[in-house]
Enzyme design. Sequence first.
Site, PDB file in Angstrom:
ATOM      1  N   TYR A  73      14.178   6.412   2.007  1.00  0.00           N
ATOM      2  CA  TYR A  73      12.741   6.260   2.257  1.00  0.00           C
ATOM      3  C   TYR A  73      12.189   4.996   1.555  1.00  0.00           C
ATOM      4  CZ  TYR A  73       8.085   7.372   3.778  1.00  0.00           C
ATOM      5  OH  TYR A  73       6.862   7.246   4.352  1.00  0.00           O
ATOM      6  N   LYS A 116      10.477   2.013   8.757  1.00  0.00           N
ATOM      7  CA  LYS A 116      11.369   0.844   8.420  1.00  0.00           C
ATOM      8  C   LYS A 116      11.156  -0.447   9.103  1.00  0.00           C
ATOM      9  CE  LYS A 116      13.594   3.147   5.617  1.00  0.00           C
ATOM     10  NZ  LYS A 116      13.116   2.912   4.327  1.00  0.00           N
ATOM     11  N   TYR A 145       3.674  14.593   5.838  1.00  0.00           N
ATOM     12  CA  TYR A 145       4.404  14.799   7.030  1.00  0.00           C
ATOM     13  C   TYR A 145       4.356  16.109   7.581  1.00  0.00           C
ATOM     14  CZ  TYR A 145       6.293  10.055   6.768  1.00  0.00           C
ATOM     15  OH  TYR A 145       6.414   8.526   6.611  1.00  0.00           O
ATOM     16  N   PRO A 193       8.743   5.161  14.328  1.00  0.00           N
ATOM     17  CA  PRO A 193       7.786   4.930  13.013  1.00  0.00           C
ATOM     18  C   PRO A 193       7.991   5.864  11.956  1.00  0.00           C
ATOM     19  CG  PRO A 193       6.623   5.485  14.844  1.00  0.00           C
ATOM     20  CD  PRO A 193       7.865   5.381  15.575  1.00  0.00           C
ATOM     21  N   HIS A 221       2.516   4.726  -4.253  1.00  0.00           N
ATOM     22  CA  HIS A 221       2.580   6.126  -3.899  1.00  0.00           C
ATOM     23  C   HIS A 221       3.877   6.532  -4.628  1.00  0.00           C
ATOM     24  CE1 HIS A 221      -0.454   6.867  -0.328  1.00  0.00           C
ATOM     25  NE2 HIS A 221      -0.595   6.469  -1.326  1.00  0.00           N
TER      26      HIS A 221
END
Length: 401
Positions: free
Chosen positions: A386, A298, A202, A294, A72
């Site tokens: 990220y 990480k 998200y 979560p 992604h």
Amino acid sequence: MRTHVGIIGAGPAGLMLAHLLHRKGIEAVVIECRSRQEIEKTIRAGVLEQMTVDLLNETGAGERMMKMGMFHKGIEIRFNGKRHRIDMHRLTGGKNITVYPQHEVLKDLIAARVKAGGEMFFNVSDVRLSDLDSSEPKIHYQNENGEREELICDYIAGCDGFHGPSRQSIPQKIRKEYQKTYPYGWLGILAQAPPSAPELVYAHHEDGFALLSTRTPDIQRLYLQVNPSDSMNDWPDERIWEKLRLRLSADDGWKLIEGPIIQKNIVSMRSFICDPMQYGRLFLAGDAAHIVPPTGAKGLNLAMADVQLLAKALHDYYAAGETERLGRYTAACLRRVWKAERFSWYMTSMLHRHHDSTPFDYQIQLAELDHVTTSKAAAQSLAENYVGLPLELEEPSLSII
């Protein structure tokens, strides 16, 4: 039995450490309380940073990942019915994330260990540590046949998770623990359905947070913010889909693809750090030393960073008798860990619905979401964290500011 490094735990940290040490010619023995079958069949999330992907490839354990993983270049953030894409690939100079479940990573690392002829003992119990401040620390355990065993080591790596015995073996008087418990949990489901979106979504909604992820082209992973005291009886399938449709809704006609739910569970959310991550000849890695919520993806990646640092430090010792890296292992790891904790807290705070917040607080939260999806600098900061910050092998000497 003797070995150079005794490794407690056959999770991501323990197996990758054994793999790295083997490649450096350092002998290790891995012991694990679960069976190999249980490890390989327990379905866990898996969002891999670029660093983790590169590590698996560089060490010869990434072949299946490159065939089966989903690569992604961005993530999507939704709020107020609008969809906003963070182009991480562009914002980070070409880095991506890879969706590849943790249990598949473990299969690959176990296969690499078997191929290397490395020793692994599953189904052990009653693990105890002794003589940690001596030159011969020991691991005592009961093997799968019920017989007592003693493993004499040069060093011990505690990769046995939050509930394992390794961290508890550090004297309480020198162990400082930092903890935060979040006032919500995640209800996670696996559903038999094709992907509803090409990348992770998200979603912030007045009703609560939701996350749309994926596992395979036919199995999707979705999460809902719930009360941590809820039970699965509070969440029949119909209610789960109703809330997912509501929280993931967008005003451009996007539709959630539904399917049979084949697994569901509720997990609490917390942050935790143990300082120090070492005592005598014991070194902690992964969840034994730190837990992250979560939201920032990480956990596994921090474990991989820890063991890279530990493997390099152990190589220094066995190759040249140098212990300087071993001495600063805690400081090197925690510099990265605290940044990951900050990012995970930031993502969690920004995206979840805080039902005790004031109207002012809620508008600030919406302003933060608007800022990160409209400011290149804010989006770049999110993207850099990220996809994963660089692994710092040396202490930085100069500020870049």
